[in-house]
Design a protein around this motif. Structure first.
Motif, PDB file in Angstrom:
ATOM      1  N   ASP A 214       0.749  -1.028  -0.155  1.00 33.63           N
ATOM      2  CA  ASP A 214       0.155  -0.112  -0.131  1.00 33.63           C
ATOM      3  C   ASP A 214       0.941   1.304   0.021  1.00 33.63           C
ATOM      4  N   THR A 371      -4.572  -3.554  -1.415  1.00 34.92           N
ATOM      5  CA  THR A 371      -4.325  -2.213  -1.013  1.00 34.92           C
ATOM      6  C   THR A 371      -5.539  -1.405  -1.118  1.00 34.92           C
ATOM      7  N   GLU A 372      -5.302  -0.053  -0.500  1.00 36.26           N
ATOM      8  CA  GLU A 372      -6.454   0.872  -0.860  1.00 36.26           C
ATOM      9  C   GLU A 372      -6.774   1.179  -2.419  1.00 36.26           C
TER      10      GLU A 372
END
Length: 489
Positions: A214, A371-372
């Motif tokens: 991330d 991840t975001e």
């Protein structure tokens, strides 16, 4: 020709899992391993020796740090032999679990040599110590692992560079170490040798390290790592040459940068005493003869279905050679799936959704799920993000740990899509979220679990508490509660 229910080629984590499991279920099993001692890359060159060396280096680092803070004085040079002995001792203890004797006691026939296919069922075993022999397998599992990728660098053949397979043969920490590669292996060894006294330069072709992590967490980790080593981003070592008679190495380095959409090149040189190549991995499939029997490959990896079955129905593949996740625990998980499929003909699928991994630098970097950025691509804006800094958690404060962060990504209902952390001991306290994600517990459930005070794991409870604060103290619920309280009086 001896016949078996299961033939396993390769004695690493995946292969040993299959061999032990299949034998335990009553199958006749043969294990072919080219090395004298099974255990694969993890035991001999990877997880075990690297973590032993990291721990030794960490103790040296912490001793120096504590001495400085408490007004003590340390003197003398580091005895690298002690660190090296720790590595060897750890390997000796752990290798008992992977020993030939242990597997023979399970009923597994262990063959030393290199296995290659003659037909889809027949395997030829070539060895320097005995005549070539053939065995037959009803089902065959390929688990031959990987080796370091060596980039095309001019003059590399003229110097004695090292890889993760040879770095533990060093008798002393080099005064000046260059590392090519900004992945887990390169970073872990760079930090270990920096703490053992080396001046370390790390060369990374991109503009960041650990590209799969991330992106919000990388600056947190990098801030700490840059205190111990020098990073050269967007750089490439184009040529190396030996320097006589010192035995050191001259690196020719090219930097690439963008200026008004134009690529700007800058070149320089650097002299080092040792060069570590940590630029990725290459699957060990060349000598298997896969093309003769029609096993499909792509980009140097064996192609498999979700069931880990290859294009030839009786042949399975696990571990690094399939090119998915190059971790010991991933190979072990794949091995467990193959046991049921190869022995009983089931169609269990390898599940990677809740597969975590860790980069064991200090601080540790933990990865679970999306991840975001990945989550937003898949779920648009239908997600929530919860963050907690370690200095908001009492146990980290008492440990004087101020650098680190936890980030949890969930859907609107609180089910975990991804969780990422940078911090001391993250490999231990993050496991609670792996369980929650794998068994579909919403993040709010973690808040209800009683955590002893004070622990590092309380950081997870802090993140979970954010879920309830948002759910209970926003929207219509506070208004409804207020009216109820007024009525209840």
């Amino acid at each position: 020709m001896k016949k078996y229910d299961i033939v396993v080629i390769g004695g690493g984590a995946g292969g040993l899992t299959v061999a032990a499991g299949a034998a335990g279920l009553g199958a006749s099993v043969a294990l072919i391993e080219k090395e004298k001692q099974p255990g694969g890359d993890c035991l001999h060159y990877g997880c075990v020796p690297s973590k032993a060396l990291l721990q030794a280096a960490k103790e040296v680092y912490n001793a120096r740090k504590a001495a400085k803070e408490f007004g003590l004085h340390l003197s003398g040079d580091i005895d690298f032999g002690v660190a090296k002995k720790r590595v060897i001792d750890a390997q000796k203890i752990i290798e008992k679990h992977d020993s030939v004797e242990r597997f023979e006691n399970m009923g597994v026939d262990v063959y030393h040599g290199e296995g290659s296919f003659i037909t889809r069922n027949e395997i030829q075993i070539a060895s320097q110590h005995q005549e070539t022999m053939k065995i037959w397998g009803k089902r065959i599992v390929i688990a031959t692992g990987s080796r370091p990728s060596i980039p095309a660098i001019e003059g590399l053949e003229t110097v004695e560079y090292i890889t993760n397979e040879t770095i533990f043969d060093l008798d002393a920490a080099p005064k000046r170490l260059a590392v090519i590669g900004g992945g887990p292996i390169g970073l872990e060894m760079a930090q270990a040798f920096s703490r053992l006294g080396s001046e370390v330069n790390v060369f990374v072709r991109s503009n960041t390290i650990l590209a799969k992590e991330d992106k919000e967490l990388i600056p947190v980790a990098l801030q700490e790592l840059e205190k111990e080593m020098i990073f050269h981003f967007q750089s490439q070592v184009t040529k190396v040459e030996p320097i006589h008679p010192s035995g050191s190495i001259r690196l020719h380095i090219q930097y690439l940068a963008t200026d008004d959409k134009n690529i700007v090149k800058r070149e320089t040189t650097l002299e080092v005493d040792q060069l570590l190549i940590a630029a990725g991995r290459t699957s060990n499939i060349e000598s298997l003869g896969l093309e003769k029997i029609g096993v499909e490959t792509q980009n140097g990896h064996v192609l498999v279905k979700d069931t880990l079955q290859t294009s030839v129905s009786n042949i399975f593949a696990v571990g690094d050679i399939i090119g998915k996740y190059l971790f010991t625990h991933a190979a072990g998980m794949e091995g467990k799936a193959v046991i049921a499929n190869a022995v009983f003909g089931l169609r269990n699928k390898a599940q990677y959704d809740s597969l975590p991994w860790v980069t064991y630098t200090d601080p540790e970097i933990y990865h679970l799920g999306l991840t975001e950025d990945e989550a937003r691509c898949k779920h648009v804006d239908n997600l929530e993000v919860y963050k907690v800094n370690v200095d908001d958690v009492d146990r980290f404060v008492t440990d004087r740990q101020s650098v680190g962060i936890l980030k949890v990504i969930t859907d609107k209902k609180g089910f975990i899509l991804g969780a990422h952390a940078v911090g001391k001991g993250a490999s231990t306290w993050m496991q609670e979220l792996v369980y929650a994600k794998q068994y579909k517990h919403p993040i709010g459930n973690v808040s209800k679990v009683i955590h002893p005070y004070p622990t590092h794991g309380a950081i997870l409870q802090r993140a979970a508490d954010q879920y309830w604060r948002k759910k209970l103290f926003s929207g219509f619920l506070p208004k409804l509660a207020k009216k109820y309280i007024q009525w209840f009086r």
